[in-house]
Write an enzyme that holds these catalytic residues in place. Sequence first.
Site, mmCIF file in Angstrom:
data_model
loop_
_atom_site.group_PDB
_atom_site.id
_atom_site.type_symbol
_atom_site.label_atom_id
_atom_site.label_comp_id
_atom_site.label_asym_id
_atom_site.label_seq_id
_atom_site.Cartn_x
_atom_site.Cartn_y
_atom_site.Cartn_z
ATOM 1 N N LYS A 239 8.672 -3.020 12.455
ATOM 2 C CA LYS A 239 10.191 -3.103 12.238
ATOM 3 C C LYS A 239 11.115 -3.340 13.056
ATOM 4 O O LYS A 239 10.843 -3.213 14.351
ATOM 5 C CB LYS A 239 10.383 -2.055 11.026
ATOM 6 C CG LYS A 239 9.655 -1.948 9.857
ATOM 7 C CD LYS A 239 9.814 -0.761 9.323
ATOM 8 C CE LYS A 239 9.101 -0.757 7.782
ATOM 9 N NZ LYS A 239 9.438 0.503 6.763
ATOM 10 N N TYR B 231 9.632 -6.921 -1.262
ATOM 11 C CA TYR B 231 10.127 -5.675 -1.801
ATOM 12 C C TYR B 231 10.419 -5.736 -3.102
ATOM 13 O O TYR B 231 11.265 -5.187 -3.367
ATOM 14 C CB TYR B 231 11.373 -4.978 -0.909
ATOM 15 C CG TYR B 231 10.902 -4.340 0.553
ATOM 16 C CD1 TYR B 231 9.973 -3.557 0.779
ATOM 17 C CD2 TYR B 231 11.331 -5.060 1.674
ATOM 18 C CE1 TYR B 231 9.486 -2.992 2.135
ATOM 19 C CE2 TYR B 231 11.005 -4.634 2.985
ATOM 20 C CZ TYR B 231 10.171 -3.400 2.825
ATOM 21 O OH TYR B 231 9.719 -3.237 4.223
ATOM 22 N N ARG C 135 -2.951 2.826 7.390
ATOM 23 C CA ARG C 135 -1.853 3.671 6.733
ATOM 24 C C ARG C 135 -1.937 5.255 7.324
ATOM 25 O O ARG C 135 -1.037 6.007 7.481
ATOM 26 C CB ARG C 135 -2.035 3.678 5.073
ATOM 27 C CG ARG C 135 -1.656 2.403 4.502
ATOM 28 C CD ARG C 135 -1.525 2.257 3.196
ATOM 29 N NE ARG C 135 -0.730 3.128 2.390
ATOM 30 C CZ ARG C 135 0.659 2.603 2.225
ATOM 31 N NH1 ARG C 135 1.283 1.835 2.942
ATOM 32 N NH2 ARG C 135 1.395 3.701 1.409
ATOM 33 N N THR D 99 5.880 8.241 5.556
ATOM 34 C CA THR D 99 6.868 7.183 5.404
ATOM 35 C C THR D 99 8.179 7.995 6.463
ATOM 36 O O THR D 99 8.697 7.332 7.089
ATOM 37 C CB THR D 99 7.712 7.079 4.027
ATOM 38 O OG1 THR D 99 6.377 6.515 3.244
ATOM 39 C CG2 THR D 99 8.871 6.286 3.951
ATOM 40 N N ASN E 121 11.573 3.695 10.217
ATOM 41 C CA ASN E 121 10.079 4.179 10.356
ATOM 42 C C ASN E 121 9.216 3.334 11.191
ATOM 43 O O ASN E 121 7.997 3.637 11.024
ATOM 44 C CB ASN E 121 9.661 4.876 9.190
ATOM 45 C CG ASN E 121 9.616 3.816 8.097
ATOM 46 O OD1 ASN E 121 9.626 2.517 8.356
ATOM 47 N ND2 ASN E 121 9.092 4.346 6.938
ATOM 48 N N HIS F 198 5.616 -0.952 8.945
ATOM 49 C CA HIS F 198 5.035 -1.137 7.420
ATOM 50 C C HIS F 198 3.600 -1.710 7.288
ATOM 51 O O HIS F 198 3.285 -2.274 8.282
ATOM 52 C CB HIS F 198 5.731 -2.374 6.558
ATOM 53 C CG HIS F 198 5.115 -2.594 5.425
ATOM 54 N ND1 HIS F 198 5.134 -2.276 4.286
ATOM 55 C CD2 HIS F 198 3.973 -3.740 5.104
ATOM 56 C CE1 HIS F 198 4.534 -2.743 3.263
ATOM 57 N NE2 HIS F 198 3.996 -3.606 3.887
ATOM 58 N N GLU G 228 1.364 -10.005 0.416
ATOM 59 C CA GLU G 228 2.293 -9.900 1.685
ATOM 60 C C GLU G 228 1.841 -10.694 2.943
ATOM 61 O O GLU G 228 2.744 -11.476 3.458
ATOM 62 C CB GLU G 228 2.243 -8.245 2.082
ATOM 63 C CG GLU G 228 2.800 -7.233 1.213
ATOM 64 C CD GLU G 228 2.715 -6.039 1.527
ATOM 65 O OE1 GLU G 228 2.138 -5.632 2.606
ATOM 66 O OE2 GLU G 228 3.211 -5.095 0.863
#
Length: 140
Positions: free
Chosen positions: A10, A50, A86, A92, A117, A120, A131
């Site tokens: 990000k 999103y 993950r 998160t 954060n 993703h 995605e």
Amino acid sequence: MTQQTLILIKPDGVQRGLTGEILRRIEAKGYRIEQMRMLTATPEQLAEHYHEHVDKPFYAGVCAYMTSGPIVAAVIGGDRVIEAVRTLSGATHPIEAAPGTIRGDLGRDWGDGEIRNLIHSSDGEGSAAREIAIWFGHSA
């Protein structure tokens, strides 16, 4: 079980110069970077990515954050890579993320009420395929 997943580093991760460190952690676990590109997200890409949040009150802030600077999109491959990335990413919210995770070691609360954060990662095979198609123009 070989899989592909999408990660987005990000704008805060790119701005802070953490792209290499985030990718290093993923590669150090033995996963492959299969494709990668740096870009500035468009509102249309974000609305598709999103889609489940577009009508929620916090979405405008997410969109503003994700268009505030360049991002790095990457397709990562390997056995059980979705679950592994993950886990590597951590919770998160960076304050809740365990030490040793990307968010736990590199993220923090900046005191402005926004969650920035760093990363993703797709949450399942279906979302990974969807995605990847959004950010790379094809499915996994």
